[in-house]
Motif scaffolding. Structure first.
Motif, PDB file in Angstrom:
ATOM      1  N   LEU A  18       0.836  -1.204   0.000  1.00 61.62           N
ATOM      2  CA  LEU A  18       0.000   0.000   0.000  1.00 61.62           C
ATOM      3  C   LEU A  18       0.875   1.260   0.000  1.00 61.62           C
ATOM      4  N   LEU A  19       1.928   1.238   0.832  1.00 63.51           N
ATOM      5  CA  LEU A  19       2.797   2.410   0.908  1.00 63.51           C
ATOM      6  C   LEU A  19       3.488   2.671  -0.436  1.00 63.51           C
ATOM      7  N   ARG A  20       3.952   1.603  -1.089  1.00 62.07           N
ATOM      8  CA  ARG A  20       4.585   1.771  -2.405  1.00 62.07           C
ATOM      9  C   ARG A  20       3.595   2.310  -3.439  1.00 62.07           C
ATOM     10  N   ALA A  21       2.360   1.778  -3.394  1.00 63.40           N
ATOM     11  CA  ALA A  21       1.350   2.222  -4.349  1.00 63.40           C
ATOM     12  C   ALA A  21       1.035   3.701  -4.176  1.00 63.40           C
ATOM     13  N   VAL A  22       0.955   4.147  -2.939  1.00 64.91           N
ATOM     14  CA  VAL A  22       0.660   5.560  -2.668  1.00 64.91           C
ATOM     15  C   VAL A  22       1.814   6.449  -3.137  1.00 64.91           C
ATOM     16  N   SER A  23       3.046   6.005  -2.827  1.00 61.09           N
ATOM     17  CA  SER A  23       4.213   6.797  -3.218  1.00 61.09           C
ATOM     18  C   SER A  23       4.304   6.949  -4.735  1.00 61.09           C
ATOM     19  N   LEU A  43       0.829   6.624   6.816  1.00 63.00           N
ATOM     20  CA  LEU A  43       1.431   5.293   6.738  1.00 63.00           C
ATOM     21  C   LEU A  43       2.876   5.313   7.224  1.00 63.00           C
ATOM     22  N   GLN A  44       3.650   6.321   6.816  1.00 61.94           N
ATOM     23  CA  GLN A  44       5.049   6.387   7.230  1.00 61.94           C
ATOM     24  C   GLN A  44       5.190   6.529   8.738  1.00 61.94           C
ATOM     25  N   ASN A  45       4.294   7.291   9.357  1.00 59.34           N
ATOM     26  CA  ASN A  45       4.335   7.463  10.814  1.00 59.34           C
ATOM     27  C   ASN A  45       4.104   6.159  11.552  1.00 59.34           C
ATOM     28  N   SER A  46       3.408   5.216  10.906  1.00 60.05           N
ATOM     29  CA  SER A  46       3.085   3.940  11.548  1.00 60.05           C
ATOM     30  C   SER A  46       4.114   2.862  11.267  1.00 60.05           C
ATOM     31  N   THR A  47       5.014   3.079  10.301  1.00 63.74           N
ATOM     32  CA  THR A  47       5.929   2.025   9.852  1.00 63.74           C
ATOM     33  C   THR A  47       6.834   1.479  10.949  1.00 63.74           C
ATOM     34  N   PRO A  48       7.532   2.323  11.747  1.00 64.45           N
ATOM     35  CA  PRO A  48       8.456   1.753  12.742  1.00 64.45           C
ATOM     36  C   PRO A  48       7.755   0.852  13.757  1.00 64.45           C
ATOM     37  N   ARG A 113      -4.612   5.268  16.272  1.00 59.30           N
ATOM     38  CA  ARG A 113      -4.570   6.341  17.263  1.00 59.30           C
ATOM     39  C   ARG A 113      -5.631   6.196  18.338  1.00 59.30           C
ATOM     40  N   THR A 114      -6.825   5.717  17.976  1.00 60.64           N
ATOM     41  CA  THR A 114      -7.933   5.709  18.916  1.00 60.64           C
ATOM     42  C   THR A 114      -8.237   4.319  19.456  1.00 60.64           C
ATOM     43  N   TYR A 115      -8.385   3.355  18.564  1.00 56.18           N
ATOM     44  CA  TYR A 115      -8.821   2.032  19.014  1.00 56.18           C
ATOM     45  C   TYR A 115      -7.677   1.181  19.532  1.00 56.18           C
ATOM     46  N   ILE A 116      -6.579   1.144  18.822  1.00 56.63           N
ATOM     47  CA  ILE A 116      -5.442   0.318  19.242  1.00 56.63           C
ATOM     48  C   ILE A 116      -4.191   1.190  19.295  1.00 56.63           C
ATOM     49  N   PRO A 117      -4.013   2.009  20.322  1.00 59.69           N
ATOM     50  CA  PRO A 117      -2.833   2.872  20.383  1.00 59.69           C
ATOM     51  C   PRO A 117      -1.562   2.025  20.239  1.00 59.69           C
ATOM     52  N   LEU A 118      -0.715   2.402  19.261  1.00 59.17           N
ATOM     53  CA  LEU A 118       0.425   1.553  18.922  1.00 59.17           C
ATOM     54  C   LEU A 118       1.387   1.368  20.098  1.00 59.17           C
TER      55      LEU A 118
END
Length: 814
Positions: A18-23, A43-48, A113-118
């Protein structure tokens, strides 16, 4: 529920695609460039964090289904991005795809962010790795390796979260600071907050648990548990397991529960832990000793009407000072409203002196005078100030509260008294109260019962809580509950005991083990004249009943805590019984036996069963039954029995209400033979995947609610036969992506609720619904319905905002 949705190698692959497709698409699809850049940033903020959680999940071998929701969302997102790259100048598609990109971005962001805080999820995985061996040990304690000892296979994260304090809490700022100092001191493990009932101990502790400094120190390791008069050690520990999102073990003894709790808490160190035990009664010293562990930074905070000197000097909560008392009273009496009667300040001063700074008394008295004529104020003040020492003790506080009930008319006062039919510190379902009051007071409409409840709430004699809000009609109260302060419940019980046993309107029986009250075994006390019978039993009750003669009883409420429960034979003799309520407050569904007694109740009209396992009912016939409610029940043996003829058993049934029944996978065809049904509500049954074609036979059906049946994929074509249906709710049915063309045949339909559904292309037959008044949907799909409005459709569109709260987590069964 804080389930581990993220994890597994497949998730990483799909996420990367998905990230590649968006980029790649953001430079090609120039019309969507800004939206795609925002999605790429999300998406990038969630990658690590995704990568770190993946590693831990490989250790845990988490089930595949736990990642399906997010994986499916991302796969659809990738498909959408590719479609955006091919869009040229089609204005409608540009608008449509833009809305979908916004929805995808919001969905992914909300998921993390809301349901499953990483961050929390990652920390929980670390703990779960450490506790994997503990879980295997708990399984061995159960005697086998099967998952039957679990409840719904996972716990509920947040089940011990501290409730929010009231919006106005004058006078607690200084006590809050002092209590925080005590809490942050080294050395003391147990801190007891003591004061008489109604003085605000629980409010103070709720406020403490929401304080920024306290949250900064203890983070998500604050466990808030209400203990009450009959403490249940195993139940307390099970709630903590729920809170951390783990499977709920079935403990054999209190000692087993305490040992496993210590094993659960040890890996949390060196982080601080706070265990709040609210409403601990006198004589519970041994209970507090059990929860003391040699763990660093581990604190136990207790609220009690009693002091426990063996744990050191506690914190004594004082009455409110004059300024705080005045603020609370004026707020409760709504005196800050310019339209309200502002009494002589001298009258207010007299009331404040009489209330002696007791917050509960100030709140209830203020509510009872709110909006009343000046003459009523003067009359009440004269009564309340006759005895200047009226609030020196709990008994005197009760005396004052009794006088505040004079503001109620007789029916509302009786409704208030009925609240004590349910156990202390438990949420009371509004639907159960409605069933009771409709038959006890022969109300012509359920609205009268709801009005009585609101009057009690307005006078602060009960608190109404909505745990969830659906795009449903105002008459659906499945997720609405009532809470009552312990002291107010005691007042109702006290007043119920003023009359002799044989003359009481309501009998409230609370047993421990098999200890029945003496009057029950005294045959001279029979027959009884009560119209309401409430019996509460604990997990040690053996279901060996003494006989009882109570021919006038109209409502029976059985409050149980058991894995097996036998219904009493004396119910068969209650010829006037119209309402039966059986509620199991234990962690595991109770197996009901002696179910045949239901068939002997010739006038039974309403039955409500909660958290029980229903046996086969092939021999049961209830010809006068009009409403059946099943909440968190195991119904497989009933609905899966092909030989059970529903129409023969319940020939006059008008309403069926099924909520949170997790083993309901399909609605049996036989139910569709009960053509008398007018209301069918099936909510939160997440395994329900199909409705029978025979549903079209319910020609008298007026209301069909299927909210939050997330596996339900379609409505049958025969739904068009429901010519009297005026209300249809499929809110949060996530798998329903289209409506059948036959929906245009619902000639009586007035309200259609679709919030949370992925229906982006409604059928053109919608234009045939001449009586449709309102479509309730979310922002993402509203524009499609606006297109039909341009086609001269008369209905209005009501956009339902997202309702995110955690009140539902406090349900002990979920």
């Amino acid at each position: 529920m804080a389930v581990a949705f993220v994890g597994g190698a497949l998730l990483g692959a799909v996420f990367g695609e998905l990230l590649r497709a968006v980029s790649e698409a953001k430079d090609k699809a120039v019309m969507f460039k800004d939206l795609l850049e925002q999605l790429e940033s999300t998406l990038q903020n969630s990658t690590p964090m995704i990568k770190e959680i993946e590693k831990l999940n490989q250790v845990l071998d988490l089930p595949k289904h736990e990642t399906d929701t997010l994986i499916e969302m991302m796969r659809r997102g990738e498909h959408l991005v590719h479609k955006c790259s091919r869009v040229k100048w089609n204005c409608f598609k540009r608008y449509d795809y833009a809305k979908k990109i916004i929805k995808l971005d919001r969905s992914i962001d909300t998921f993390f962010r809301t349901y499953i805080p990483l961050q929390q999820t990652r920390d929980n995985r670390v703990i779960m790795v450490d506790l994997k061996e503990v879980h295997m040990m708990v399984k061995r304690l159960s005697g086998n390796d099967r998952t039957s000892w679990m409840f719904n296979q996972v716990g509920v994260a947040g089940a011990c979260s501290a409730p929010d304090p009231p919006p106005v809490t004058p006078g607690l700022d200084v006590p809050l600071k002092e209590l925080k100092l005590e809490l942050f001191k080294d050395g003391r493990q147990v801190i007891v907050v003591s004061a008489p009932g109604g003085y605000g101990k629980t409010t103070l502790v709720k406020k403490l648990c929401k304080d920024d400094q306290v949250l900064g120190k203890f983070k998500d390791n604050i466990f808030f548990v209400t203990v009450s008069q009959t403490p249940n050690v195993k139940g307390i520990v099970q709630k903590v397991f729920q809170h951390k999102g783990y499977a709920v073990p079935e403990f054999q003894t209190d000692e087993d529960a305490i040992n496993d709790l210590e094993r659960l808490l040890k890996p949390i160190r060196p982080e601080a832990i706070l265990l709040v035990l609210d409403d601990v009664w006198s004589g519970s010293e041994s209970l507090l000793q059990k929860f003391k562990f040699q763990l660093p930074y581990y604190k136990i905070l207790v609220t009690s009407r009693s002091v426990f000197p063996q744990f050191g000097s506690g914190y004594d909560l004082k009455p409110l000072n004059d300024e705080a008392a005045r603020t609370l009273f004026r707020y409760s009496a709504n005196l800050q409203d310019g339209n309200s009667y502002i009494p002589d300040e001298n009258l207010v001063n007299k009331i404040l002196r009489a209330c002696k700074g007791c917050p509960l008394a100030l709140t209830v008295v203020g509510g009872s005078l709110c909006g009343k004529h000046p003459a009523i104020w003067q009359k009440r003040v004269k009564e309340w100030t006759q005895d200047v020492s009226v609030f020196h003790s709990n008994k005197e506080i009760l005396s004052c509260l009794e006088r505040s009930l004079d503001a109620l008319n007789n029916e509302v006062k009786e409704c208030y008294m009925d609240l004590c039919s349910f156990p202390e510190d438990q949420r009371i379902p509004i639907t159960a109260l409605v069933d009771m009051w409709m038959e006890l007071y022969e109300l012509v409409d359920e609205l009268f019962a709801i009005a009585n409840l609101h009057e009690l709430s307005n006078l602060n004699l009960a608190n109404c809580v909505a745990t969830r809000k659906y795009a449903s009609d105002d008459s659906c109260y499945n997720d609405h509950f009532v809470m009552q302060h312990d002291l107010l419940r005691e007042l109702a019980i006290y007043q119920s005991t003023l009359e002799p046993i044989k003359q009481r309107k309501r009998l409230i029986i609370d047993t421990s083990g098999n200890n029945f009250p003496e009057w029950w075994m005294d045959q001279k006390q029979h027959p009884l004249n009560a119209s309401l019978l409430s019996i509460s039993t604990d997990e040690n009750f053996s279901s060996n009943w003494y006989d009882m003669e109570a021919p006038e009883v109209k409502v029976v409420a059985l409050n149980i805590r058991a894995k097996k429960y036998t219904l009493p034979n004396f119910l068969e003799k209650m010829d006037k019984l119209k309402v039966m309520i059986v509620t199991n407050y234990g962690f595991f569904p109770a197996e009901l036996s002696n179910i045949r007694v239901f068939g002997a109740l010739s006038n039974l009209k309403r039955i409500r069963l909660e958290h029980v396992s229903l046996p086969s009912m092939t021999t049961v016939r209830m010809k006068h039954l009009q409403k059946v409610s099943l909440v968190m029940c195991n119904v497989g043996q009933v609905v899966g029995n092909s030989t059970f003829h529903f129409s023969d058993a319940f020939p006059n049934l008008l309403e069926i209400d099924i909520d949170y029944c997790n083993d309901l996978m399909e609605l049996p065809d036989g139910l569709c033979d009960i053509v008398s049904i007018k209301k069918l509500r099936i909510t939160n049954c997440h395994k329900l995947s199909i409705l029978p074609e025979g549903i079209g036979k319910l020609v008298n059906l007026q209301m069909l609610t299927l909210a939050s049946c997330t596996d339900l994929s379609a409505l049958p074509d025969t739904i068009g036969n429901l010519s009297n249906l005026n209300f249809l709710d499929i809110s949060e049915c996530l798998n329903i992506q289209e409506l059948p063309e036959q929906i245009g045949e619902l000639c009586s339909l007035k309200t259609l609720c679709l919030k949370g559904c992925s229906i982006f292309e409604p059928p053109s037959s919608i234009l045939n619904l001449e009586n449709l008044e309102v479509v309730k949907c979310d922002e993402e799909t509203a524009y499609q319905w606006e297109y039909f409005q341009l086609g001269q459709a008369k209905f209005r569109i009501e956009v339902i905002q997202e309702d995110i709260n955690l009140y539902w987590l406090h349900n002990p069964h979920l």
